[in-house]
Structures are given as C-alpha cells and as structure tokens.
Design an enzyme around this catalytic site. Sequence first.
Site, mmCIF file in Angstrom:
data_model
loop_
_atom_site.group_PDB
_atom_site.id
_atom_site.type_symbol
_atom_site.label_atom_id
_atom_site.label_comp_id
_atom_site.label_asym_id
_atom_site.label_seq_id
_atom_site.Cartn_x
_atom_site.Cartn_y
_atom_site.Cartn_z
ATOM 1 C CE1 TYR A 1 -3.700 2.552 0.953
ATOM 2 C CE2 TYR A 1 -1.835 3.611 2.022
ATOM 3 C CZ TYR A 1 -3.113 3.663 1.526
ATOM 4 O OH TYR A 1 -3.814 4.845 1.578
ATOM 5 C CD GLU B 1 -5.742 4.567 -1.261
ATOM 6 O OE1 GLU B 1 -5.909 4.877 -0.070
ATOM 7 O OE2 GLU B 1 -6.641 4.090 -1.979
#
Length: 376
Positions: free
Chosen positions: A101, A185
């Site tokens: 992530y 992101e």
Amino acid sequence: MDLYEHQARQLFAEHGIPVPRAEVTDSPKEAREIARRLGGRAVVKAQVKTGGRGKAGGVRLAADPAAAEATARQILGMDIKGHTVNTVMLAQPVDTAEEFYVSYVLDRAVGGFLAIASAQGGTEIEQVAASRPEAVARIPVDRAEGVTSAVAARIAHTAGLPPQTADVLVRLWQVLVREDALLVEVNPLVRTAQGHVLALDGKVTLDDNARFRQTRWGAQAEAHPDPLEAMAADRELNYVRLDGEVGIIGNGAGLVMSTLDVVAGCGARPANFLDIGGGASARIMADGLEVILADPAVKSVFVNVFGGITACDTVAEGIVSAVGRIRLTRPLVVRLDGNNAARGRAILAERAHPLVEQATTMDDAARRAAELAHTA
Ligand code: GDP
Ligand code: MN
C-alpha cells in the site's frame, strides 16, 4: 474531485509508473473484444468512485473472452455502495507475489503531506491499519524538498517495502505535484512473480481550487455528484446538502453554522447548509430557495438573516420574488434582524405567501421550523 481508477492509471502511466495494459467500455460485447486484445484472460473491474470494489464483487477474473463478456454483463449496472456501475475496465491479469500500500495525502491535522505505506497492502488494508497500526508507516514529506530518490528510499525502508519500489514512490509524488492532487493512492502496488513493480489500482483526488489549470477533467457536474449541489454550483451558491429535513438559508458562514446548531438543538436535522453571503441580492435569495425546495427531504425552511451589508428589505424582496417564481409547497419561517429589518418584515407581512411565517428571534424561528418539519 475524485478520479475514476482508469483516469488515475492514465496519470500514473503519463508519469512513468508501470500499470497493466487495460481498456474501458460500457458494452459487454466490446468487453469480449478487449479481452481478446489483452490475450484472452482479463480482470474485469467496476469503475465507480468508491473503494472496496473487490469485496463487493466488482473486480473479477475472467478466464477467456466469452467469460469477460459475461462478467462485464454482471458487473455493469451493479450497485456498489450506492454507486451504479456504468463502465468497466478490463486489465491484463498480473501474477502477483506481494501487495503493498502506498499513498501521499495532504494531512490537514499536521499541516503538511504524509507518505503512508505498508508492506501489507491489498483489500484488507483497513483491518491492518486498525489492528496493527505499526504495520502502516506514516512519514511526513517536506513539500519543498519533495520525494527525491533518497527520500523515496527512506520511505520504502521505513515501511518495509523492497528498494525497487522507490522509483514508483518518486513518480507518484510527481503525479501529486504536477496534477494538483490532494491524494494519490496505490493499493495494491504489487511485486510480480518476475520481480516487476506495478500499480494495480489507483485513486487520485484533485484539488478543486486548481481546476482552472487542470482543464482536461472539465465538467462541473463531475465535482458535484449530488444533482442539487451541481444545480447550486451552476448558480454560484455556497450550498452543501445534508440529510435532515429543515432547509437552512442564512447570510454569512458563521451565522449559517450557528443556525444548524440551533435547529439541531430543537430536535430537528438540517437538510443543508446554504450561505447567501454578505451582499445577497433578491436573485440569490430566489435561486437559493429554488435549490432547497428541489430537495424532497425538506419539510420546512428556515431563513435566518442578520442584515449588515445585506439589507433585510432586499432579502424580503428576494423571498417575495422567489415565491412568485416557484410553487411554494412547504412552509418558510423567516427571521429578519439588523439593517432595514422593520421594512423587510413589513414587505413579507404584506406580500408574502400564506406559507411564509415570521419570527422575531433565532431561537423562536428554529423551534417553529422544527415543529413544522415534524408535523409535515
Ligand atoms: P478495490 O477493491 O476497489 O481496491 O479494487 P482493486 O483494484 O484493488 O482490486 C481488488 C483486489 O483484486 C486487489 O487488491 C488485488 O488483490 C486483486 N487484483 C486486481 N487485479 C489483479 C490482477 O491482475 N492480478 C491479481 N493477482 N490480483 C488482482
Ligand atoms: Mn484497491
């Protein structure tokens, strides 16, 4: 404004971040053709502006072009957390070994940008963040320095990501800066079985204040998925839709905020925030009422004006003209005070609609608006 995944990945690709080959369509038949072009197998992905698509069944692997068509047919039209799927993206499947992530986000609490990164990426990232916060690194980024190769190497090291993710970290920062984003992101950023690093998903939130120089994303309506907010934006009104039943119009953000509180204190819920500003004209008043009354959840409307620069008689004229222009179907409670209040009240008393009531104090008006909302 949030971008769709396929738009985010377009930005990633333009800044040199590796992404799988993919195409977008709204037609199952075309999905079959796309899968064929991608080599047969394809990941079919719902394009909606919400996360958790995978868990909702909006991301599925299709083994061949016929399956891609069937899967696209299933996913198109699906509802994912209140978002209808109108397009799907078909991507070449990637053989993933590890999922990470990574994101950069403007953190208003720290007054700067943060890099957030974890070696435990993928669809369970929220649970990881909740149960093992130490597995998610949060590293401040100096906005003047930005993310250089050295900074990227440090972020990767701190988060436990392999060193070859550093190049993507540098480029992702460039996406944030050059595209005027508040958030970028990638979840998951993957390492493939062959050792390549690729962005399999993307979320980008653009800064609406930079819209004038990010014209490619155009469409005002896109920034306001709520049709009433779009209608208000067209009329240049400061309107935010909420989920209660008392419509609220006031002049000045501070007064509107306190009006929301007073209405809530009377046991009712505000349906919106609408600030008609300092020099509110009759037209602004009429436009504002029109937007609020277009919301079927609104049972009563509270107009709270303290005349400073705005004269109350102007506001009263606005109400009279609005009520003449639209069919008033729900009661208005009006509290006018300050500049020219007496004249404003007289105008309303003489010329307004029977559904328009007046109150002398803000508390009385809020109580009355709440009562009318509850008996409606
Ligand atoms: P989200 O659930 O909305 O975040 O959608 P994602 O695009 O992240 O997809 C959900 C999950 O599907 C990802 O976290 C991956 O684990 C998986 N996934 C998506 N594309 C691929 C792929 O090409 N190969 C593999 N192995 N997994 C994939
Ligand atoms: Mn994802």
